[in-house]
Design an enzyme around this catalytic site. Structure first.
Site, PDB file in Angstrom:
ATOM      1  N   GLU A  34      21.219  25.240 -22.845  1.00  0.00           N
ATOM      2  CA  GLU A  34      21.399  24.646 -24.184  1.00  0.00           C
ATOM      3  C   GLU A  34      22.722  25.085 -24.786  1.00  0.00           C
ATOM      4  O   GLU A  34      23.369  24.327 -25.520  1.00  0.00           O
ATOM      5  CB  GLU A  34      20.205  25.002 -25.082  1.00  0.00           C
ATOM      6  CG  GLU A  34      18.973  24.196 -24.662  1.00  0.00           C
ATOM      7  CD  GLU A  34      17.634  24.873 -24.904  1.00  0.00           C
ATOM      8  OE1 GLU A  34      17.568  25.845 -25.674  1.00  0.00           O
ATOM      9  OE2 GLU A  34      16.639  24.412 -24.292  1.00  0.00           O
ATOM     10  N   GLU A  80      17.218  28.115 -13.842  1.00  0.00           N
ATOM     11  CA  GLU A  80      16.545  27.179 -14.739  1.00  0.00           C
ATOM     12  C   GLU A  80      17.067  25.773 -14.489  1.00  0.00           C
ATOM     13  O   GLU A  80      18.099  25.386 -15.041  1.00  0.00           O
ATOM     14  CB  GLU A  80      16.826  27.558 -16.196  1.00  0.00           C
ATOM     15  CG  GLU A  80      16.340  28.932 -16.590  1.00  0.00           C
ATOM     16  CD  GLU A  80      16.025  29.004 -18.075  1.00  0.00           C
ATOM     17  OE1 GLU A  80      14.869  29.278 -18.397  1.00  0.00           O
ATOM     18  OE2 GLU A  80      16.912  28.749 -18.899  1.00  0.00           O
ATOM     19  N   HIS A 138      22.627  30.115 -21.297  1.00  0.00           N
ATOM     20  CA  HIS A 138      21.491  29.175 -21.270  1.00  0.00           C
ATOM     21  C   HIS A 138      22.033  27.747 -21.269  1.00  0.00           C
ATOM     22  O   HIS A 138      23.052  27.455 -21.892  1.00  0.00           O
ATOM     23  CB  HIS A 138      20.594  29.417 -22.493  1.00  0.00           C
ATOM     24  CG  HIS A 138      19.297  28.686 -22.416  1.00  0.00           C
ATOM     25  ND1 HIS A 138      19.186  27.340 -22.698  1.00  0.00           N
ATOM     26  CD2 HIS A 138      18.058  29.102 -22.049  1.00  0.00           C
ATOM     27  CE1 HIS A 138      17.932  26.968 -22.516  1.00  0.00           C
ATOM     28  NE2 HIS A 138      17.227  28.016 -22.120  1.00  0.00           N
ATOM     29  N   LYS A 143      14.093  30.633 -28.581  1.00  0.00           N
ATOM     30  CA  LYS A 143      15.078  29.634 -29.048  1.00  0.00           C
ATOM     31  C   LYS A 143      15.164  29.694 -30.579  1.00  0.00           C
ATOM     32  O   LYS A 143      14.981  30.750 -31.157  1.00  0.00           O
ATOM     33  CB  LYS A 143      14.728  28.247 -28.533  1.00  0.00           C
ATOM     34  CG  LYS A 143      14.458  28.228 -27.031  1.00  0.00           C
ATOM     35  CD  LYS A 143      14.409  26.851 -26.484  1.00  0.00           C
ATOM     36  CE  LYS A 143      13.974  26.918 -25.022  1.00  0.00           C
ATOM     37  NZ  LYS A 143      14.212  25.694 -24.301  1.00  0.00           N
ATOM     38  N   SER A 149       9.564  25.012 -18.004  1.00  0.00           N
ATOM     39  CA  SER A 149       8.167  24.612 -18.176  1.00  0.00           C
ATOM     40  C   SER A 149       7.200  25.488 -17.385  1.00  0.00           C
ATOM     41  O   SER A 149       6.235  24.990 -16.809  1.00  0.00           O
ATOM     42  CB  SER A 149       7.987  23.132 -17.841  1.00  0.00           C
ATOM     43  OG  SER A 149       8.802  22.337 -18.696  1.00  0.00           O
ATOM     44  N   GLY A 178      11.813  22.502 -21.065  1.00  0.00           N
ATOM     45  CA  GLY A 178      11.218  21.845 -22.231  1.00  0.00           C
ATOM     46  C   GLY A 178      10.727  20.429 -21.953  1.00  0.00           C
ATOM     47  O   GLY A 178      10.416  19.682 -22.877  1.00  0.00           O
ATOM     48  N   ASN A 215      11.831  33.262 -24.387  1.00  0.00           N
ATOM     49  CA  ASN A 215      13.016  32.763 -25.097  1.00  0.00           C
ATOM     50  C   ASN A 215      12.501  31.911 -26.248  1.00  0.00           C
ATOM     51  O   ASN A 215      12.083  30.777 -26.038  1.00  0.00           O
ATOM     52  CB  ASN A 215      13.886  31.927 -24.150  1.00  0.00           C
ATOM     53  CG  ASN A 215      15.017  31.216 -24.881  1.00  0.00           C
ATOM     54  OD1 ASN A 215      15.321  31.553 -26.029  1.00  0.00           O
ATOM     55  ND2 ASN A 215      15.636  30.243 -24.225  1.00  0.00           N
TER      56      ASN A 215
HETATM   57  C1  PEP Z   1      14.082  28.037 -21.489  1.00  0.00           C
HETATM   58  O1  PEP Z   1      14.570  27.441 -22.428  1.00  0.00           O
HETATM   59  O2  PEP Z   1      14.624  29.049 -21.057  1.00  0.00           O
HETATM   60  C2  PEP Z   1      12.857  27.479 -20.906  1.00  0.00           C
HETATM   61  C3  PEP Z   1      12.529  27.845 -19.705  1.00  0.00           C
HETATM   62  O3  PEP Z   1      12.133  26.595 -21.678  1.00  0.00           O
HETATM   63  P1  PEP Z   1      10.696  25.952 -21.346  1.00  0.00           P
HETATM   64  O4  PEP Z   1       9.822  27.060 -20.816  1.00  0.00           O
HETATM   65  O5  PEP Z   1      10.207  25.439 -22.675  1.00  0.00           O
HETATM   66  O6  PEP Z   1      10.930  24.887 -20.355  1.00  0.00           O
END
Ligand code: PEP
Length: 250
Positions: free
Chosen positions: A97, A167, A95, A11, A212, A173, A9
């Site tokens: 976000e 998630e 997501h 973003k 992460s 992040g 992803n």
């Molecule tokens: C995501 O935004 O889907 C995600 C898992 O981000 P990160 O790997 O940076 O935590």
């Protein structure tokens, strides 16, 4: 036997130049990936470039969001048919976000899952609890509510062609990863929820972990029986890290 999927992803990151380099880097390392499906979800404006570079490479691509409408006066939105027109297989839906910064409700996310599925895209349906919710001990209630928004409105069949991404919002992040045990517990719970409606769909649905995931923790997370791959944010922007995670999928 479920074939793992690792999806990037990106973003809102990238430029024509950096996308070119990233895609070339991923393609160059694909020969070393075993039995893991690989995909990247690009910002919409880079999807034509992504398609041009990845066609025939074995790497799939997708969008990061879609409209609940088929077409029309919805400025700034992207329709499922447009994603399909540019060869997308996947689209990220719900997501955290988007839930947070664009006030996407469970009901709207359910409509997006259904819109994607009906159009022939595979939704990567994101769910997960905030830190506050985890600390309150209501993680299971939260993911159950997010999943039942889809099942109640569209039936468990709506998940039949979907991928779920668990998630935990506190891990996205932040550099904090759920432990493999914490993640496995929630994944098993999610699968049990789907199994109540359809054991057959529960058995085949891919449940990805996101939050992460990095080269140094990917293998252990994906070794858990209900963790079928990863949705990767930050680490998907560097070809070598992304490929290392894909390799960890097996
Ligand atoms: C995501 O935004 O889907 C995600 C898992 O981000 P990160 O790997 O940076 O935590």
């Amino acid at each position: 036997m479920r074939k793992p999927l690792v999806a990037g992803n990106w973003k809102m990151n990238g430029s024509v130049g950096s996308v070119e380099a990233l895609l070339e880097g991923i393609k160059a390392g694909m020969g070393e990936i075993g039995n893991t499906s690989v995909a990247v979800c690009a910002p919409a404006i880079f999807i034509p470039q992504t398609q041009a570079r990845l066609q025939g490479s074995g790497v799939a691509w997708g969008g990061q969001d879609l409209s609940i409408h088929a077409a029309g006066a919805y400025t700034g939105e992207i329709a499922a048919a447009m994603l399909l027109d540019f060869g997308c297989k996947y689209v990220i839906v719900g997501h955290s976000e988007r839930r947070t910064y664009h006030a996407e409700s469970d009901a709207l996310v359910a409509d997006k899952v259904e819109m994607a599925r009906k159009a022939g895209l595979t939704p990567i349906f994101c769910i997960g609890e905030t830190l506050e919710e985890r600390e309150q001990g209501i993680t299971e209630q939260v993911v159950a509510r997010q999943i039942s928004a889809v099942i109640t409105k569209y039936g468990v069949e709506a998940l039949g062609d979907s991928v779920i991404a668990y998630e935990p919002v506190w891990a996205i992040g932040t550099g904090k990863t759920a432990t493999p045990e914490q993640a496995q517990d929630v994944h098993a719970f999610i699968r049990s929820l789907v199994a109540k409606e359809s054991p057959e769909i529960a058995d085949r649905i891919l449940i990805l972990y996101g939050g992460s995931m990095k080269p140094d923790n990917a293998a252990e997370l994906m070794s858990k029986p209900d963790i079928d791959g990863g949705l990767i944010g930050g680490a998907s922007l560097k070809a070598s890290d992304f490929l290392a995670i894909c390799k960890a999928g097996g």
